[in-house]
Design a protein around this motif. Structure first.
Motif, PDB file in Angstrom:
ATOM      1  N   ASN A  61       0.818  -1.203   0.000  1.00 41.23           N
ATOM      2  CA  ASN A  61       0.000   0.000   0.000  1.00 41.23           C
ATOM      3  C   ASN A  61       0.860   1.264   0.000  1.00 41.23           C
ATOM      4  N   ASN A  62       2.126   1.100  -0.309  1.00 44.99           N
ATOM      5  CA  ASN A  62       3.031   2.243  -0.374  1.00 44.99           C
ATOM      6  C   ASN A  62       3.177   2.687  -1.827  1.00 44.99           C
ATOM      7  N   PRO A  63       2.502   3.761  -2.228  1.00 45.49           N
ATOM      8  CA  PRO A  63       2.511   4.162  -3.643  1.00 45.49           C
ATOM      9  C   PRO A  63       3.868   4.669  -4.118  1.00 45.49           C
ATOM     10  N   ASP A  64       4.819   4.879  -3.200  1.00 45.24           N
ATOM     11  CA  ASP A  64       6.130   5.366  -3.611  1.00 45.24           C
ATOM     12  C   ASP A  64       7.078   4.242  -4.007  1.00 45.24           C
ATOM     13  N   VAL A  65       6.643   2.998  -3.785  1.00 42.49           N
ATOM     14  CA  VAL A  65       7.517   1.858  -4.084  1.00 42.49           C
ATOM     15  C   VAL A  65       7.059   1.214  -5.380  1.00 42.49           C
ATOM     16  N   TYR A  66       7.908   1.266  -6.396  1.00 42.57           N
ATOM     17  CA  TYR A  66       7.535   0.684  -7.685  1.00 42.57           C
ATOM     18  C   TYR A  66       8.599  -0.271  -8.238  1.00 42.57           C
ATOM     19  N   GLU A  67       9.747  -0.347  -7.557  1.00 44.74           N
ATOM     20  CA  GLU A  67      10.782  -1.219  -8.098  1.00 44.74           C
ATOM     21  C   GLU A  67      10.340  -2.678  -7.976  1.00 44.74           C
ATOM     22  N   VAL A  68      10.641  -3.457  -9.003  1.00 42.11           N
ATOM     23  CA  VAL A  68      10.241  -4.857  -9.052  1.00 42.11           C
ATOM     24  C   VAL A  68      11.449  -5.681  -9.469  1.00 42.11           C
ATOM     25  N   ASN A  69      11.775  -6.714  -8.691  1.00 37.71           N
ATOM     26  CA  ASN A  69      12.903  -7.553  -9.093  1.00 37.71           C
ATOM     27  C   ASN A  69      12.455  -8.589 -10.119  1.00 37.71           C
ATOM     28  N   ASP A  70      13.408  -9.361 -10.591  1.00 41.03           N
ATOM     29  CA  ASP A  70      13.134 -10.286 -11.687  1.00 41.03           C
ATOM     30  C   ASP A  70      12.160 -11.387 -11.308  1.00 41.03           C
ATOM     31  N   HIS A  71      12.013 -11.641 -10.010  1.00 34.09           N
ATOM     32  CA  HIS A  71      11.165 -12.742  -9.576  1.00 34.09           C
ATOM     33  C   HIS A  71       9.775 -12.284  -9.140  1.00 34.09           C
ATOM     34  N   HIS A 125      -4.646   1.139  -7.780  1.00 32.41           N
ATOM     35  CA  HIS A 125      -3.884   0.184  -6.978  1.00 32.41           C
ATOM     36  C   HIS A 125      -2.421   0.617  -6.920  1.00 32.41           C
ATOM     37  N   PRO A 126      -1.795   0.545  -5.769  1.00 32.25           N
ATOM     38  CA  PRO A 126      -0.423   1.048  -5.627  1.00 32.25           C
ATOM     39  C   PRO A 126       0.589   0.390  -6.550  1.00 32.25           C
ATOM     40  N   ARG A 127       0.403  -0.891  -6.883  1.00 27.17           N
ATOM     41  CA  ARG A 127       1.382  -1.576  -7.720  1.00 27.17           C
ATOM     42  C   ARG A 127       0.984  -1.633  -9.192  1.00 27.17           C
ATOM     43  N   PHE A 146      -0.117   2.150 -15.902  1.00 27.80           N
ATOM     44  CA  PHE A 146       0.194   0.731 -15.790  1.00 27.80           C
ATOM     45  C   PHE A 146       1.567   0.443 -16.376  1.00 27.80           C
ATOM     46  N   LEU A 147       2.059  -0.751 -16.093  1.00 30.71           N
ATOM     47  CA  LEU A 147       3.330  -1.169 -16.672  1.00 30.71           C
ATOM     48  C   LEU A 147       3.240  -1.177 -18.199  1.00 30.71           C
ATOM     49  N   HIS A 148       2.152  -1.728 -18.724  1.00 29.78           N
ATOM     50  CA  HIS A 148       1.877  -1.712 -20.158  1.00 29.78           C
ATOM     51  C   HIS A 148       0.360  -1.671 -20.350  1.00 29.78           C
ATOM     52  N   VAL A 149      -0.084  -1.047 -21.415  1.00 34.06           N
ATOM     53  CA  VAL A 149      -1.474  -1.127 -21.862  1.00 34.06           C
ATOM     54  C   VAL A 149      -1.432  -1.459 -23.344  1.00 34.06           C
ATOM     55  N   ARG A 150      -1.997  -2.599 -23.698  1.00 34.98           N
ATOM     56  CA  ARG A 150      -2.002  -3.032 -25.092  1.00 34.98           C
ATOM     57  C   ARG A 150      -3.434  -3.392 -25.497  1.00 34.98           C
ATOM     58  N   SER A 151      -3.685  -3.360 -26.772  1.00 34.31           N
ATOM     59  CA  SER A 151      -4.994  -3.769 -27.281  1.00 34.31           C
ATOM     60  C   SER A 151      -4.808  -4.885 -28.294  1.00 34.31           C
ATOM     61  N   THR A 152      -5.734  -5.803 -28.320  1.00 32.56           N
ATOM     62  CA  THR A 152      -5.738  -6.887 -29.301  1.00 32.56           C
ATOM     63  C   THR A 152      -7.104  -6.889 -29.976  1.00 32.56           C
ATOM     64  N   GLN A 171      -7.449  -3.889  -4.470  1.00 31.58           N
ATOM     65  CA  GLN A 171      -6.006  -4.115  -4.613  1.00 31.58           C
ATOM     66  C   GLN A 171      -5.602  -5.435  -3.951  1.00 31.58           C
ATOM     67  N   ASP A 172      -6.353  -5.863  -2.943  1.00 34.28           N
ATOM     68  CA  ASP A 172      -6.009  -7.070  -2.194  1.00 34.28           C
ATOM     69  C   ASP A 172      -6.185  -8.332  -3.030  1.00 34.28           C
ATOM     70  N   TYR A 173      -6.980  -8.270  -4.099  1.00 31.60           N
ATOM     71  CA  TYR A 173      -7.155  -9.461  -4.931  1.00 31.60           C
ATOM     72  C   TYR A 173      -5.810  -9.904  -5.498  1.00 31.60           C
ATOM     73  N   PHE A 174      -5.065  -8.967  -6.054  1.00 32.64           N
ATOM     74  CA  PHE A 174      -3.781  -9.297  -6.653  1.00 32.64           C
ATOM     75  C   PHE A 174      -2.736  -9.607  -5.591  1.00 32.64           C
ATOM     76  N   THR A 175      -2.833  -8.926  -4.449  1.00 28.56           N
ATOM     77  CA  THR A 175      -1.894  -9.197  -3.370  1.00 28.56           C
ATOM     78  C   THR A 175      -2.082 -10.601  -2.810  1.00 28.56           C
ATOM     79  N   GLU A 176      -3.315 -11.029  -2.697  1.00 33.48           N
ATOM     80  CA  GLU A 176      -3.586 -12.371  -2.197  1.00 33.48           C
ATOM     81  C   GLU A 176      -3.118 -13.441  -3.171  1.00 33.48           C
ATOM     82  N   ILE A 177      -3.291 -13.209  -4.456  1.00 40.51           N
ATOM     83  CA  ILE A 177      -2.786 -14.160  -5.447  1.00 40.51           C
ATOM     84  C   ILE A 177      -1.270 -14.264  -5.335  1.00 40.51           C
TER      85      ILE A 177
END
Length: 581
Positions: free
Chosen positions: A125-135, A163-165, A198-204, A256-262
């Motif tokens: 829930n920290n909107p200032d944290v966006y770094e993501v490691n490879d895993h 959602h923060p992430r 978002f990280l990416h937004v694409r359309s198909t 936001q908790d849906y994705f966190t729980e997964i």
């Protein structure tokens, strides 16, 4: 021929039931049965004392009607268990969020040898944290939107963007239909507005006219999933793919908790069964139910209850409804989503496909975070110049169309039958010997056979009891037992509604606080006050709604399957909450 016969199984079962009831009746004077089906009344029936002997049809009727009515009671029992448990678990989910938000929340760092993220270390829930490691888990969200309103899509994306992430872990795929007018323009507007959220937004764009495919949610999802596989092909080849696909409806609002729980569940089981797990969640209609006709509201309640009833503790398999997630590696392993006409109910169909492609070893885990949904609206629902009764009828008609699309998913019973027999032929092993396979078949029977069977049995029992001058004691006992079971089930369902009120209130207030904090205003909030008359009436109207929007569209669908498996996909209109802001 076999494929046609298997897809028509629910219809054949109804015909068989009607024949059984005809043979059961002893009040039709022009029937003359052979010795295998002796009438219960006649000039010289075999008898025991003063009572005539039951014929074979009547014995089968007694067993089956008691079985069906007992299943009604079991449905109410496990639903109440699920509602009690889901309320408790949803509060625990929110408790984990609160814990992560505490300023003094500190965890011991994972050892240097532990390269994977620790599920307990996640200040999500920290909107200032966006770094993501490879895993870290990447969430590829497929948003199918054939014919959906632009405002509905904007609101859904606004909720996800809050959602923060979202900026670091959400890939959005707008799964569109090529033949839809202005689809390209719509996608460009959405991408332009949300590309930085978002990280990416694409359309198909699912091409029109592909052989064996139909326009609709399933084909849009299938085409978008192929694009996701292409994007992440390198990770899939190296076995380092940590992408989770989430499929949702265009009007679904997720916490936001849906994705966190997964993420938490994924890492908790990463070393054993994470790659064969499908995640599902309950759905809740908490956006505009206060404005919906009572029968529409009750029908959606029952639709949500159907999914909830498979989410009790210890269940062997859960059925996803509208929203579900699975690893990209699993989706690629099973060959992706089907897009033929039989896959119109793509949520259950994909679960079944994963189940059979993993030889029955698919795991279903419940994410106890509700997906917020809208009740459908008629085309004239927002036009106050039209009389209210016309708007009500229009909305009910729209809900029936939606119910018919839901019940068209009875094709999945034929799909499961074909895959079960194919598995036996290819592997010489019978899935019927596995308890969880029997549990799956029971759920399919409950979804695609039971609604119509129950309606027919109730009508026949009532007519039979009042038209027969004398009943065999065993028949009379059976009808008395089923009356007791129906009454008990009705009372128990009222208890379920009371439990639902507690969970609904908690979920609504949580979502409302989240949306106010995120400054997302046009999402809609439907308060429920159980002692108000419209909500009290739900407690007696739900059987009527279940018949109109459950049994009748099932009857409509399964008999249509005798000559076609294609249904023209029509998107139900969603309400516009802008005027309420």
């Amino acid at each position: 021929m076999f494929q046609w016969a298997s897809r028509c199984l629910p219809g054949f079962s109804i015909i068989a039931l009607v024949f059984l009831l005809v043979f059961t009746s002893n009040s039709i004077p022009f029937w003359s049965w052979n010795s295998l089906w002796p009438p219960a009344k006649g000039p010289s029936p075999p008898s025991t004392g003063d009572n005539p002997v039951l014929n074979v049809a009547q014995k089968i009727f007694i067993v089956y009607t008691v079985l069906v009515h007992t299943n009604m009671l079991w449905f109410a029992a496990r639903l109440s268990w699920s509602l009690w448990y889901v309320t408790r678990q949803t509060k625990q989910v929110l408790g984990r969020r609160w814990k992560a938000n505490q300023e003094d929340f500190v965890d011991d760092p994972p050892p240097s040898s532990h390269k994977l993220p620790d599920p307990s270390v996640f200040k999500f829930n920290n909107p200032d944290v966006y770094e993501v490691n490879d895993h870290e888990v990447i969430h590829a969200v497929i948003l199918p939107n054939y014919g959906e309103d632009l405002h509905t899509l904007k609101t859904t994306l606004n909720v996800l963007a809050s959602h923060p992430r979202a900026r670091s872990q959400y890939e959005i795929y707008l799964a569109m239909e090529e033949k839809e007018i202005d689809a390209v323009e719509k996608s460009q507007k959405l991408i332009s507005k949300f590309e930085k959220s978002f990280l990416h937004v694409r359309s198909t764009f699912h091409p029109a006219g592909l052989q064996g495919e139909i326009a609709g949610k399933s084909s849009n999802v299938a085409f978008a999933a192929r694009q996701i596989v292409h994007v992440h092909r390198a990770e899939l080849r190296t076995g380092s793919c940590n992408v989770m696909i989430t499929v949702m409806d265009a009007d679904t609002h997720l916490w936001q908790d849906y994705f966190t729980e997964i993420r938490r569940l994924h890492y908790a089981h990463l070393t054993d069964d994470a790659d064969r797990t499908l995640y599902s969640c309950p759905i809740i209609f908490d956006r505009n139910s206060h404005e919906s006709p009572i029968l529409v509201r009750c029908a959606d309640l029952l639709w949500g209850f159907a999914g909830l009833s498979t989410m009790y503790p210890g269940t062997s398999i859960s059925i996803p409804t509208s929203v579900y997630s699975l690893p990209l590696s699993l989706a690629e392993k099973v060959g992706g989503w089907d897009s033929d006409p039989t896959a119109i109910g793509e949520d259950m169909h994909m679960m079944l496909k994963c189940y059979f492609e993993t030889a029955g070893n698919l795991l279903t885990r419940v994410v106890y975070v509700p997906a917020s949904q809208c009740n459908v609206s008629g085309d004239t629902a927002s036009d106050r110049k039209i009389p209210k009764y016309r708007r009500t009828l229009d909305t009910c008609h729209a809900r029936y169309r939606q119910a018919l699309r839901h019940m068209w998913g009875a094709l999945d019973s034929g799909f499961a039958t074909r895959r079960t027999l194919t598995y036996l032929r290819l592997h010489s092993r019978c899935l019927f010997l596995r308890p969880r396979h029997l549990a799956l078949l029971h759920l399919l029977w409950e979804a695609h056979f039971l609604p119509v069977h129950l309606m027919i049995l109730m009508v026949f029992s009532t007519v039979y009891e009042f038209t027969s001058s004398s009943l065999h004691p065993n028949m009379h006992l059976a009808l008395s037992v089923t009356n007791i079971l129906r009454t008990t089930s009705f009372i128990w369902m009222n208890l379920c509604l009371a439990l639902y009120e507690r969970w609904y209130d908690f979920c609504l207030h949580t979502r409302k606080e989240d949306m106010l904090q995120a400054n997302v205003n046009d999402t809609g909030f439907a308060m429920r006050v159980w002692w108000y008359l419209p909500f009290l009436l739900e407690r007696i109207c739900f059987p009527i709604a279940g018949t109109i929007f459950g049994a009748i569209p099932t009857l409509h669908a399964v008999f249509s399957h005798f000559w076609t498996d294609r249904l023209v996909y029509r998107v139900s209109k969603k309400p516009d909450f802008t005027s309420l802001v």
